[in-house]
Design a protein around this motif. Structure first.
Motif, mmCIF file in Angstrom:
data_model
loop_
_atom_site.group_PDB
_atom_site.id
_atom_site.type_symbol
_atom_site.label_atom_id
_atom_site.label_comp_id
_atom_site.label_asym_id
_atom_site.label_seq_id
_atom_site.Cartn_x
_atom_site.Cartn_y
_atom_site.Cartn_z
ATOM 1 N N ARG A 1 0.856 -1.196 0.000
ATOM 2 C CA ARG A 1 0.000 0.000 0.000
ATOM 3 C C ARG A 1 0.883 1.234 0.000
ATOM 4 N N ASP A 2 0.533 2.189 -0.844
ATOM 5 C CA ASP A 2 1.267 3.442 -0.910
ATOM 6 C C ASP A 2 1.010 4.287 0.340
ATOM 7 N N SER A 3 1.872 5.259 0.550
ATOM 8 C CA SER A 3 1.693 6.182 1.666
ATOM 9 C C SER A 3 0.407 6.984 1.461
ATOM 10 N N TYR A 4 -0.136 7.483 2.549
ATOM 11 C CA TYR A 4 -1.331 8.318 2.438
ATOM 12 C C TYR A 4 -1.318 9.381 3.532
ATOM 13 N N GLN A 5 -2.082 10.444 3.298
ATOM 14 C CA GLN A 5 -2.338 11.475 4.295
ATOM 15 C C GLN A 5 -3.849 11.662 4.386
ATOM 16 N N ARG A 6 -4.306 11.901 5.600
ATOM 17 C CA ARG A 6 -5.746 12.029 5.832
ATOM 18 C C ARG A 6 -5.966 13.116 6.871
ATOM 19 N N THR A 7 -6.944 13.969 6.630
ATOM 20 C CA THR A 7 -7.283 15.037 7.564
ATOM 21 C C THR A 7 -8.734 14.895 8.000
ATOM 22 N N ASP A 8 -8.952 14.856 9.322
ATOM 23 C CA ASP A 8 -10.294 14.784 9.895
ATOM 24 C C ASP A 8 -10.619 16.106 10.578
ATOM 25 N N LEU A 9 -11.862 16.552 10.454
ATOM 26 C CA LEU A 9 -12.334 17.785 11.067
ATOM 27 C C LEU A 9 -13.520 17.483 11.975
ATOM 28 N N ARG A 10 -13.597 18.218 13.076
ATOM 29 C CA ARG A 10 -14.740 18.058 13.985
ATOM 30 C C ARG A 10 -15.123 19.417 14.552
ATOM 31 N N ALA A 11 -16.435 19.682 14.582
ATOM 32 C CA ALA A 11 -16.972 20.891 15.200
ATOM 33 C C ALA A 11 -18.111 20.481 16.117
ATOM 34 N N ALA A 12 -18.067 20.931 17.372
ATOM 35 C CA ALA A 12 -19.091 20.569 18.348
ATOM 36 C C ALA A 12 -19.592 21.821 19.045
ATOM 37 N N HIS A 13 -20.909 21.936 19.181
ATOM 38 C CA HIS A 13 -21.526 23.075 19.865
ATOM 39 C C HIS A 13 -22.427 22.559 20.978
ATOM 40 N N ASN A 14 -22.346 23.220 22.156
ATOM 41 C CA ASN A 14 -23.143 22.834 23.315
ATOM 42 C C ASN A 14 -24.165 23.915 23.645
ATOM 43 N N TRP A 15 -25.367 23.455 23.998
ATOM 44 C CA TRP A 15 -26.398 24.349 24.522
ATOM 45 C C TRP A 15 -26.773 23.868 25.916
ATOM 46 N N ARG A 16 -26.689 24.756 26.899
ATOM 47 C CA ARG A 16 -27.085 24.408 28.260
ATOM 48 C C ARG A 16 -28.583 24.615 28.411
ATOM 49 N N LEU A 17 -29.280 23.554 28.823
ATOM 50 C CA LEU A 17 -30.722 23.588 28.971
ATOM 51 C C LEU A 17 -31.071 23.673 30.450
ATOM 52 N N ASN A 18 -32.327 23.617 30.748
ATOM 53 C CA ASN A 18 -32.768 23.696 32.138
ATOM 54 C C ASN A 18 -32.464 22.408 32.886
ATOM 55 N N GLY A 19 -32.358 22.523 34.210
ATOM 56 C CA GLY A 19 -32.228 21.330 35.052
ATOM 57 C C GLY A 19 -30.894 20.627 34.936
ATOM 58 N N GLY A 20 -29.837 21.327 34.570
ATOM 59 C CA GLY A 20 -28.520 20.706 34.505
ATOM 60 C C GLY A 20 -28.297 19.839 33.290
ATOM 61 N N GLU B 1 -25.492 18.575 22.836
ATOM 62 C CA GLU B 1 -24.317 18.796 21.997
ATOM 63 C C GLU B 1 -24.595 18.293 20.587
ATOM 64 N N ALA B 2 -24.252 19.104 19.607
ATOM 65 C CA ALA B 2 -24.296 18.695 18.205
ATOM 66 C C ALA B 2 -22.863 18.697 17.684
ATOM 67 N N ALA B 3 -22.429 17.571 17.132
ATOM 68 C CA ALA B 3 -21.048 17.435 16.656
ATOM 69 C C ALA B 3 -21.052 16.931 15.215
ATOM 70 N N LEU B 4 -20.338 17.631 14.358
ATOM 71 C CA LEU B 4 -20.170 17.228 12.961
ATOM 72 C C LEU B 4 -18.725 16.785 12.770
ATOM 73 N N THR B 5 -18.539 15.566 12.280
ATOM 74 C CA THR B 5 -17.211 15.018 12.018
ATOM 75 C C THR B 5 -17.088 14.699 10.532
ATOM 76 N N THR C 1 -26.101 14.619 21.139
ATOM 77 C CA THR C 1 -25.975 13.981 22.447
ATOM 78 C C THR C 1 -26.647 14.848 23.499
ATOM 79 N N LEU C 2 -27.561 14.243 24.264
ATOM 80 C CA LEU C 2 -28.219 14.911 25.383
ATOM 81 C C LEU C 2 -27.637 14.349 26.670
ATOM 82 N N ARG C 3 -27.053 15.222 27.490
ATOM 83 C CA ARG C 3 -26.469 14.800 28.765
ATOM 84 C C ARG C 3 -27.268 15.417 29.912
ATOM 85 N N TYR C 4 -27.461 14.635 30.970
ATOM 86 C CA TYR C 4 -28.194 15.127 32.138
ATOM 87 C C TYR C 4 -27.434 14.752 33.405
ATOM 88 N N HIS C 5 -27.625 15.549 34.449
ATOM 89 C CA HIS C 5 -26.888 15.351 35.697
ATOM 90 C C HIS C 5 -27.859 15.288 36.874
#
Length: 689
Positions: free
Chosen positions: A631-650, A654-658, A685-689
């Protein structure tokens, strides 16, 4: 002709370390106030003792929770691309593998992989099946990777190194998450986790459903459901009990993308149970008892009668009768893929640790029972093996500056072989934030059940006159005379925690000599004519690795950090051929069985508290995989952007695009026609505490 990238083209990735003023070490021989504030990570995987990285006798990489989230990785092997010296690859869309310093095929056999100390190495396949572990990335707290032989601590499977996947402790969690992912390959994933406390019990329950359609070329789809439980019980300050159990069921499609042939469906049914009890019998002493059981059943479909009919017709020159076809199927159980069978592992271990002034000691006894059945890999019937092990590790603080670490492991197999391994390291600490290590180890690896006892023969129906012309090339013969593999390692290591907790620098210079290595070898089938062969495992191979590994993690400012990994490996090997003096093609490997250069760079930026951006770039040099080809050499670039919104009750959303391989081009990974193109996923992803 392979394509190797010159080292100077990697200069932009390496320049990050050269530009860092924080690499100017503080050479003061006295402790400062800042020395006490430096948080150097602690690990247990190198010696079974809790140690800071400056005290460890080996090079350790830690993939922490922050890196796991920021990487955008979809599976554990992808995460291991961020470890110096490791090569990870997709054998197909949903079958993964990882090796250390190359020299591997699609079933890497020389790495120990554990989940919370429980080995998930399979005796049936002599490797790890990453799609049946019953965990997801959100359940992982960190991954400790020992780079270099760790047999004196973890046993035979840790021949080249070891990986310990440490899940999130129920005692440190409260609340949970629900996560869904959609995107490339028609991915449809749903995962959940919940942790809480019930009287003296802390528990975590998690699970998921994962499904995708694979690549367009082969339809190598995946579908699995899994559920896991982890609980801890602390009745007193000196006693703790951990219980873990899980199940993972589903299927994927397996095959080799080196030719245009359909993949076959492989079902899996896995479960595990684990229990660990720890008692502090004094201020300095601990006794620990662990036991676990792993079960995995793999099932691939039989070849249909009409396909068998066509095969017999092509070999015999006349149309076989239905009775011939039925008898052939009854005798041989022909299947589309050999990943078929059932395996059990039972393990019991007693460990005692004690501190005596400047000495810290851990030792113990272990017993393991393995069994495997497969009409494709072990046609002669069920095989079993019992292994006993004795181990000890000693850490001696000779003075404030100097320390010595020594570890040994003796293993005895019911197959009339044994193995003895040791590792010694002398450590000099010029200050509290850095260490220089000189290490030497000699380790032996016992042959696996598969390597020693794999057998398969095509039997000819009694109503066919004479043997089939190709019967010789369809034989796999056992070899009960295999001896342990041997690796001798010399290394010089340097670890530096950067000032003001800005990161660390880890450098390893190594020489590894592997002898008596086990691999498949085609030999003449004396009961047939000279043009026929039979495959068996032989201690017939050796090679030597020399090189350097570097890992640098650096906070560039309060909002940006970088992680750089680079490895140069020079692999020296004689002519490596898997058949000899026989007609037909010879598989010969003379160079490039290990990528000469591998590198990765992660940049993570948090411009605002609710936004996280990351870029990860990977490079791997050309390589000749034993199964996948050149197999020949290769280069690969991955990107990720994630945004969080704080809701009520802790709670928070999060929405993440990869996007993986965001800038292309499409490249061949492991197999010629296994093409890795641009891929994208959206995860909520919905997280609760």
């Amino acid at each position: 002709m392979t394509n190797r990238t010159p080292l100077f083209r990697l200069a932009p990735m390496l320049a990050l370390g050269l530009m860092s003023p924080a690499l100017q070490a503080n050479d003061s021989l006295y402790l400062s106030e800042q020395d006490f504030l430096i948080d150097i990570p602690e690990i247990t995987s190198a010696t079974r003792l809790t140690q800071k990285l400056t005290e460890a006798p080996a090079s350790i990489s830690i993939i922490d929770r922050q890196t796991i989230a920021a990487s955008g990785a979809r599976n554990i092997p992808d995460l291991l691309r961020l470890v110096p010296g490791f090569q990870s690859y997709h054998v197909s869309a949903n079958k993964f593998a990882t090796s250390y310093h190359g020299a591997s095929d699609d079933f890497p056999r020389r790495l120990e992989v554990m989940v919370d100390g429980r080995s998930v190495y399979l005796p049936l396949l002599a490797t790890v099946d990453w799609t049946s572990l019953g965990i997801n990335l959100q359940d992982i707290e960190r991954i400790e990777v020992v780079r270099g032989s760790n047999v004196p601590t973890q046993g035979s499977n840790a021949f080249m190194g070891s990986i310990n996947i440490i899940t999130r402790s129920p005692a440190l969690l409260s609340g949970g998450y629900i996560s869904g992912t959609t995107g490339s390959m028609d991915t449809r994933d749903l995962q959940f986790g919940h942790a809480d406390r019930l009287n003296s019990w802390n528990y975590r329950l998690s699970g998921g459903h994962e499904e995708n359609e694979g690549t367009d070329l082969y339809g190598d789809a995946l579908k699995r459901n899994y559920l896991s439980f982890s609980g801890s019980y602390t009745p007193t300050l000196t006693d703790t009990l951990w219980i873990q159990a899980g199940v993972d069921r589903g299927h994927t499609y397996v095959g080799g993308a080196d030719k245009f042939e359909p993949f076959s469906k492989r079902k899996h049914d896995a479960n595990y149970q684990s229990i660990k009890y720890q008692h502090l019998y004094s201020d300095t002493g601990t006794v620990q008892l662990t036991a676990y059981h792993n079960y995995l059943d793999l099932s691939t479909p039989r070849i249909e009668p009409d396909v068998v009919h066509d095969y017999l017709y092509s070999e015999l020159g006349f149309a076989p009768t239905p009775a011939m076809v039925d008898e052939f199927i009854e005798l041989n159980n022909p299947r589309y893929d050999s990943e078929h069978g059932t395996t059990h592992t039972y393990d019991l271990e007693l460990q005692i640790s004690e501190q005596l002034n400047a000495l810290e000691i851990v030792g113990g006894l272990g017993y393991r029972y393995e069994s495997a059945e497969s009409d494709q890999l072990l046609q002669a019937g069920k095989v079993t093996e019992e292994r006993w092990r004795m181990f000890a590790n000693l850490d001696w603080d000779i003075s404030y500056r100097w320390a010595f670490n020594s570890g040994i492991m003796y293993e005895d197999s019911s197959k009339k072989t044994d193995a003895f391994s040791y590792r010694n390291a002398l450590i000099y600490r010029p200050d509290s934030q850095s260490s220089i290590r000189l290490g030497h180890s000699l380790s032996e690896r016992l042959p696996s059940l598969f390597e020693r006892l794999a057998n398969y023969t095509i039997y000819v129906p009694s109503n066919i006159q004479g043997p089939l012309p190709v019967v010789g090339d369809k034989i796999r013969a056992p070899n009960t005379e295999l001896t342990p593999e041997k690796i001798t390692t010399y290394e010089l290591g340097y670890f530096r925690a950067l000032d003001n907790q800005q990161g660390h620098l880890d450098i390893r210079i190594f020489q590894e000599k592997i002898e008596r290595a086990i691999d498949g070898y085609w030999i003449a089938a004396v009961e047939l004519d000279d043009n026929k062969r039979v495959e068996s495992s032989l201690n017939n191979f050796s090679w030597e690795n020399r090189g350097i590994e570097l890992q640098l993690k650096r906070d560039l400012n309060a909002d940006v950090y970088a992680l750089l990994n680079y490895t140069y490996t020079n692999t020296l090997t004689d002519r490596w051929e898997t058949n000899k003096k026989l007609a037909g093609d010879a598989m010969v490997f003379q160079d490039a069985v290990t990528p000469e250069h591998t590198a990765s760079l992660m940049l993570n930026w948090t411009p605002t508290p609710d936004l996280n951006l990351s870029l990860v770039h990977y490079y791997m040099d050309s390589v000749h995989w034993f199964e996948g080809g050149v197999r020949d050499s290769y280069q690969r670039t991955d990107l990720r952007a994630a945004h969080n919104w704080r809701l009520n009750g802790g709670t928070e959303l999060e929405a993440a695009l990869t996007i993986q391989n965001a800038f292309g081009p499409t490249y061949e990974e492991f197999y010629q026609y296994n093409l890795f193109d641009r891929r994208a996923w959206l995860q909520l992803t919905l997280r609760y505490h």
